[in-house]
Design a protein around this motif. Structure first.
Motif, PDB file in Angstrom:
ATOM      1  N   THR A 161      -5.989  18.401  21.684  1.00  0.00           N
ATOM      2  CA  THR A 161      -6.723  17.254  21.163  1.00  0.00           C
ATOM      3  C   THR A 161      -6.988  16.294  22.312  1.00  0.00           C
ATOM      4  O   THR A 161      -6.471  16.471  23.411  1.00  0.00           O
ATOM      5  CB  THR A 161      -5.933  16.528  20.052  1.00  0.00           C
ATOM      6  N   MET A 162      -7.808  15.282  22.021  1.00  0.00           N
ATOM      7  CA  MET A 162      -8.196  14.347  23.081  1.00  0.00           C
ATOM      8  C   MET A 162      -7.081  13.315  23.307  1.00  0.00           C
ATOM      9  O   MET A 162      -6.282  13.065  22.419  1.00  0.00           O
ATOM     10  CB  MET A 162      -9.500  13.648  22.696  1.00  0.00           C
ATOM     11  N   PRO A 163      -7.068  12.702  24.470  1.00  0.00           N
ATOM     12  CA  PRO A 163      -6.031  11.709  24.775  1.00  0.00           C
ATOM     13  C   PRO A 163      -6.308  10.377  24.093  1.00  0.00           C
ATOM     14  O   PRO A 163      -7.408  10.153  23.579  1.00  0.00           O
ATOM     15  CB  PRO A 163      -6.133  11.556  26.286  1.00  0.00           C
ATOM     16  N   GLY A 164      -5.334   9.502  24.125  1.00  0.00           N
ATOM     17  CA  GLY A 164      -5.458   8.201  23.477  1.00  0.00           C
ATOM     18  C   GLY A 164      -6.660   7.393  23.938  1.00  0.00           C
ATOM     19  O   GLY A 164      -7.230   6.639  23.163  1.00  0.00           O
ATOM     20  N   TRP A 165      -7.061   7.599  25.182  1.00  0.00           N
ATOM     21  CA  TRP A 165      -8.126   6.730  25.684  1.00  0.00           C
ATOM     22  C   TRP A 165      -9.523   7.174  25.289  1.00  0.00           C
ATOM     23  O   TRP A 165     -10.502   6.484  25.589  1.00  0.00           O
ATOM     24  CB  TRP A 165      -8.014   6.536  27.195  1.00  0.00           C
ATOM     25  N   ALA A 166      -9.627   8.329  24.596  1.00  0.00           N
ATOM     26  CA  ALA A 166     -10.962   8.791  24.208  1.00  0.00           C
ATOM     27  C   ALA A 166     -11.624   7.787  23.271  1.00  0.00           C
ATOM     28  O   ALA A 166     -12.714   7.279  23.545  1.00  0.00           O
ATOM     29  CB  ALA A 166     -10.862  10.157  23.552  1.00  0.00           C
TER      30      ALA A 166
END
Length: 1163
Positions: free
Chosen positions: A721-726
RNA sequence: GCUCAAGUGGCGGAAUUGGUAGACGCGCCGGAUUCAAAAUCCGGUUCUUCGGAGUGCGGGUUCGAUUCCCGCCUUGAGUACCA
């Protein structure tokens, strides 16, 4: 009428919600806001944690709220939204522990946050709320990801362009002329070659250009969290969240090619009004250095290889470090080919295929069967034996292919049975590959050391070269004599952990390789060393060492007795610098060069220019700029994040068409990695993409496998999944048009709101969110999707609010035996046998008194009866030995005078139930106070809910601002809130001076006029306006207090004064302002009432109270008319008796008079 | 090490272009009110040997420096062998 803040605040919060008072209007429906300027005030949206808010969190929100409310009074159309950064690790960790779905806990936490935020009275436009974990939001995060995937960075146009453009170029002219940001290891190919590649190969190549790409990267793996962390998520080698160890690991990951934007991210900083320290942090992180890349050919090689190299193409050596050992074996193999080898060689040797092949040739540490060096194509013919060494062969192929060779294999049977087919395959491969001859012209030897230097002007000072121990050339150039030493050194450095290397910067270590490089100008041989002060990951992993100009080079040279040549003729030495002889001279100015051939007499700037030109002439270097900024890893092995809109076919990632978005997060049974170590999404039962035409579905593996391949698209979906900053990298754009289902925001909305005018948040996001979001914005700008390439004009970092911890002193004591003979193991007087004892902080300072009090206590308190008896036995010293421990007490037990509520403390914990307390003389018990970070474990957390109940939201808002400058770190001490609370009560009284404290404000001005009151009002208008515009909120709270103090003194009841005063106050204390505003008879909210105008005429004074100074020291003041000229002032001052008293008969040398300011008498 | 920010009463802090250092508030002290306490209100509160001294330390510029310049110390943040 009493100031009933709880009632008032609830009333107005309901009013604002019911009337949507703060809803921002978008074009074309601007209504009365038509023509008004826009203003966008944004807070960094919170991660809704389970703990809720403490008083530190709303600080920035209060500041931005004051600003937003102020701008509304100033007639702006204000956008002031709020939302939640609701994907993230803590919710997932909680899910792992409890099995609760993160969506549920997140929803719960958001409810708490919302309640807490609402009770503080923020003017947020909640109709625009966004949540990054909401599919209707992350639909567009996924969409932006697809745009990044479909883009490459064109260095010629200096912007991102569509990948289809690049494909066109490849198809028409190959990649030789393309000036793009791409992977370092890119093979060159012609148009013909491109067109001949199969689609998998083409996709592989394109991945090396895309702005988001899949690549095997070394990542920071945190085993405890089961995920990869970004550099800025690691603090001192452990994870920022949880403090778990982090190791380096190679994994295939999505990355963002942020490095393409390094220069623009750096330049953009000049255009935005962010704090200097934050810009500096970003500059550091980007780490630009300008210099040159210089090529040093290698002069000497180990025996044997020298010969191999001199065969046909001098200097062009393909063999590895062990060539001298293998060469004999190669010769032997040439003489004894297998049947198949001989047959194939027969065909290849005569250039039947238009290419020159060599047989049994050395490539690295291998002997390959056949190789075309020009096309870097290796042909291997495998006998039976290879069946048993498939793995070794694979490794060998990998190593060779890493050096840009292509390896193709045939079996003996193929060669002997179908030589025509084999030759055809070889011919096809040859045609696909670009010729080395065309692209690579070795200067005086293709094998050499490339270095990056910021000081090319010092090139004549080079007395050795240093390579990182990991440098790939090391194994190739080390001489047999030095081999053992070099290998030992490499082994030793590899063992040193990252932490050791960081901690121990001082130790100098290295080893000589035995090899020599050639100086580009003097042509002298330069010894090549390895040393771990050179980092493999930066630049080329090699440096030209100039000891007289670089302290590390200098230290290294001294340590190993390498000659040091000084090339600096110092003209203007800075006091602390060395001369180049005894210490490196590292300045870029204050010298001219000497001992430097054609650079003699030149300065840094002149020499740098000249040497780059000369290097280019030689073909041995050029000017170059390096950046430290690395591409950002974008994959996380987690559940609670945005799924990628990606499935795989033949191992190649495929984007899902935008019309099928969002790809929703699947349900999983557990949130841990799978048994095979795959990310949590691997647990999903259905996670295959299956599409026929426009119809698409997410299905199970079985369903997919059983589906008809005819016209089918799809495959396994991405498990990361994408990181928090996406989600946080673009949310500021979404607020402009939050419900749009067709676009991430409409053009009209984007063009209207454009960018954030004021952004407030913590500085901890300096290199994370604030850098990545600028990158995405620039990308969106390049693609014409947003109108500006910097999204936040002004940014302020609010400082942290610290807690004021309270400590109680736990007293311990021992009475010692007088005689050693009595000594037994278990000392009966040790305090552990008796009630725990606490002593008030102030008594500790007086040791004698403490001892006396202790003994009194023992003698009088029944709890110490046994001890008393022991002591009376006479075996013990009469004076106890005292020591103490500090223990945190909850700050809610302590009042403003640091007095502990002993009963509350006793009831807090079982262990304190029976405690005894030694108090001050006045019977109070004092705690010790200390400022620490606000944290649960320190029992110093103050919850805003409690403050709102006891003092009200307006008091909380005022007090948070009153604590000090917004940007500064400052301790919270609840005691101080009585000051601002008292102020609000006083303000209330000012409007309730009627009988029985009833509301009383007069419309007609008093007969004596409003002189003083007007002065007070306008002084305050001026101050508050200036303060808000300078973000100096603490000082305007003071001026409100002064104003109310003065108006109370003046017994002011005039509407003319008290009405505008409310508008000034309303941004800070909106509830009380609304209430009094409505009591004044207004039916509408105060929120858009025009801000009062300031008139300087009200502040004009007729006289000035002059400070009279003697030699700059103020001694007394003197009231004089404002219109006195300097001469009149001097006369008046000199005539004054106090002046004569000060002078004591002396005659002043000089009298300085600044009319309206000061008088200073010198002498 | 380098970069940035900051050092002012018992505490948070103010002094916006060099011009009355300590505004405003907390705490403390004294007083009023109260049987008493809390709450509230009023007054005082940098230190002082009563001459003065004083904005982290030492210099400098100036009639005058918390403010400008030079050197140093301390604390906090960022970064870490970046060539």
């Amino acid at each position: 009428m009493k100031y009933n803040f709880n009632e008032i605040e609830a009333k107005w919060q309901k009013y604002w919600a019911d009337n949507q008072t703060f809803k921002a209007k978008n074009p074309p429906l601007l209504g009365e806001m038509e023509g008004a300027p826009k203003f966008y005030v944004l807070d960094m949206f919170p991660y809704p944690s389970g703990a809720g808010l403490h008083v530190g969190h709303p600080l920035g929100y209060i500041a931005s709220d004051i600003y937003a409310r102020y701008k509304r009074h100033k007639g702006f159309n204000v956008l002031h939204p709020q939302g939640y950064d609701s994907f993230g690790l803590p919710a997932e960790q909680y899910a792992i522990q409890t099995g609760q779905h993160p969506a549920l806990t997140t929803e719960e936490n958001i409810k708490t946050y919302r309640r807490q935020l609402d009770q503080i009275g923020f003017s947020f436009d909640w109709s625009r709320e966004v949540r990054t974990s909401d599919p209707s939001y992350y639909k567009w995060t996924q969409w932006i990801f697809i745009q990044l995937f479909n883009s490459w960075y064109n260095k010629d146009s200096n912007k991102a362009e569509d990948i289809s453009e690049l494909i066109k170029i490849f198809a028409s002219e190959g990649n030789l002329k393309v000036n793009a940001v791409c992977d370092d290891t890119i093979e060159s190919f012609s148009a013909e070659a491109w067109n001949a590649f199969d689609t998998v190969k083409q996709q592989q190549i394109l991945l090396q250009y895309r702005l988001t790409y899949l690549a095997e990267t070394e990542v920071n793996w945190c085993p405890a969290l089961g995920t990869v962390l970004a550099n800025d998520e690691i603090v001192n080698g452990v994870s920022e969240r949880g403090g778990h160890p982090v190791i380096r690991k190679k994994m295939t990951q999505w990355s963002m090619r942020i490095s393409a934007y390094a220069e623009r991210l750096l330049q953009g900083l000049e255009t935005i009004d962010w704090t200097e320290s934050l810009k500096e942090t970003q500059r550091n992180w980007i780490g630009k250095s300008v210099g040159a890349s210089v090529f040093f050919p290698i002069l000497s090689f180990p025996k044997g290889e020298e010969k191999a190299g001199s065969e046909k193409r001098p200097g062009y050596l393909t063999g590895g470090n062990n060539s001298h050992l293998i060469l004999e074996r190669a010769k032997e193999m040439r003489a004894n080919p297998t049947l198949a080898e001989a047959a194939l060689w027969e065909q290849l040797r005569n250039k039947n295929l238009d290419a020159k092949f060599r047989q049994q040739h050395l490539i690295e540490d291998y002997i390959v069967d056949f190789v075309c060096l020009d096309k870097k194509l290796i042909v291997e013919v495998d006998g039976k034996i290879h069946d048993s060494q498939i793995e070794e062969d694979a490794k060998r192929t990998e190593i060779l292919e890493n050096n840009y060779y292509k390896v193709i294999r045939f079996t003996n049977d193929e060669v002997l049975g179908n030589i025509e087919g084999v030759l055809k395959t070889i011919q096809e491969e040859l045609s696909k590959r670009a010729s080395v001859k065309n692209t690579q012209v070795p200067p005086s030897g293709a094998r050499g050391i490339e270095v990056f230097t910021t000081r090319p002007d010092t090139i004549f000072g080079v007395s050795f070269m240093t390579l990182a121990p990991e440098h790939e050339l090391v194994s190739q150039i080390t001489s047999p004599a030095q081999k053992a030493e070099v290998e030992a050194y490499i082994e030793a450095t590899a063992k040193r952990s990252e932490r050791d290397r960081m901690a121990d910067v001082k130790t100098i270590s290295g080893a000589f390789t035995g090899a020599y490089a050639e100086h580009p100008f003097t042509k002298e041989p330069i010894p090549v060393w390895i040393g771990d002060y050179v980092l493999a990951g930066y630049g080329t992993g090699a440096v030209m060492s100039v000891p007289c100009g670089d302290q590390r080079d200098y230290d290294f040279a001294k340590h190993f007795n390498i000659p040091i040549l000084n090339i600096f003729s110092i003209t203007n030495p800075p006091p602390s610098e060395g001369s180049g002889e005894d210490k490196a001279f590292t300045e870029k100015s204050g010298f001219v060069l000497m001992n430097s051939g054609f650079l003699n007499g030149l300065s840094y700037k002149e020499a740098t220019q000249k040497v780059i030109i000369e290097l280019e002439k030689l073909g041995q270097g050029q000017g170059k700029t390096n950046y430290r900024l690395r591409d950002a890893v974008f994959s996380r092995q987690r559940y609670w994040g945005e799924p990628f809109p990606v499935y795989y076919v033949d191992g190649m990632p495929q984007m899902i068409d935008a019309k099928h978005l969002p790809i929703k997060l699947p349900e999983v049974e557990k949130y841990l990695p799978t048994e095979t170590g795959e990310p949590p999404l691997g647990n999903a039962k259905k996670w295959y993409w299956l599409q026929y035409g426009d119809k698409a579905d997410i299905v199970s593996k079985e369903e997919f496998d059983n589906s008809s391949p005819l016209g089918r698209l799809g495959g396994a979906l991405e498990l990361n999944t994408m990181p928090g900053w996406a989600g946080s990298s673009w949310y500021f754009n979404r607020y402009m048009d939050e419900h749009n289902e067709n676009e991430f925001a409409s053009k009209e909305a984007l063009n209207y709101w454009k960018d954030v005018d004021l952004y407030i948040g913590g500085s901890e996001h300096a290199t994370g969110h604030l850098l990545y979001s600028r990158f995405w914005q620039k990308f969106l700008f390049d693609k014409g999707l947003v109108p500006v390439d910097e999204y936040a004009k002004k940014l302020i970092n609010q400082g942290m609010i610290l807690g004021t911890s309270a400590f109680v002193k736990n007293l311990n004591f021992v009475f010692k035996y007088k005689s050693e003979e009595d000594l037994i193991e278990d000392t009966p007087t040790a305090s552990v046998y008796f009630a725990p004892l606490y002593v008030s902080n102030n008594i500790l300072k007086d040791k004698e008194r403490l001892e006396k009090l202790l003994i009194d206590l023992i003698n009088s308190n029944s709890k110490f009866k046994t001890l008393k008896n022991y002591i009376q036995s006479g075996k013990f010293e009469t004076e106890p030995e005292i020591f103490f421990y500090e223990k945190h007490a909850d700050v809610s037990f302590v009042n403003a005078s640091d007095e502990l509520n002993i009963e509350a403390f006793k009831n807090w914990r079982e262990e304190y139930k029976n405690a005894e307390f030694i108090c001050e003389e006045d019977g109070t018990f004092r705690v010790k106070r200390e400022v620490e970070k606000m944290s649960k474990s320190k029992y110093n957390v103050v919850n805003p809910d409690q403050i709102c109940v006891e003092y009200g939201a307006d008091s909380l808002r005022l007090y948070e601002m009153f604590l000090g400058p917004l940007e500064q770190y400052k301790p919270w001490n609840t005691a101080g809130i009585t000051g601002v609370h008292g102020f609000l009560k006083k303000l209330w009284r000012l409007y309730h001076q009627g009988e029985n404290e009833s509301f009383y404000v007069t419309s007609s001005p008093p007969s004596e006029g409003l002189g003083e009151a007007l002065k007070t009002l306008h002084k305050t208008i001026k101050k508050v306006q200036e303060d808000i515009e300078n973000f100096s909120f603490n000082t305007s709270v003071s001026s409100f207090m002064i104003a109310v103090n003065e108006l109370t003194e003046q017994k002011c009841t005039s509407k003319e004064i008290l009405e505008p005063l409310l508008i000034l106050l309303s941004p800070y204390a909106p509830h009380i302002a609304e209430e009094l505003w409505s009591q004044l008879g207004h039916a509408e909210s105060i929120s858009t009432a025009p801000f009062p105008k300031f008139y300087a005429s009200h502040l004009v004074e007729s006289s000035k109270n002059y400070p009279i100074s003697f030699n700059g020291k103020m001694r007394f003041t003197l009231e004089l008319p404002m219109d006195f000229n300097p001469q009149q002032i001097e006369e008046a001052v000199m005539a004054h008796e106090k002046t004569q008293e000060q002078l004591q008969g002396r005659v002043p040398k000089k009298v300085i008079i600044v009319p309206g300011k000061i008088v200073n008498i010198v002498g």
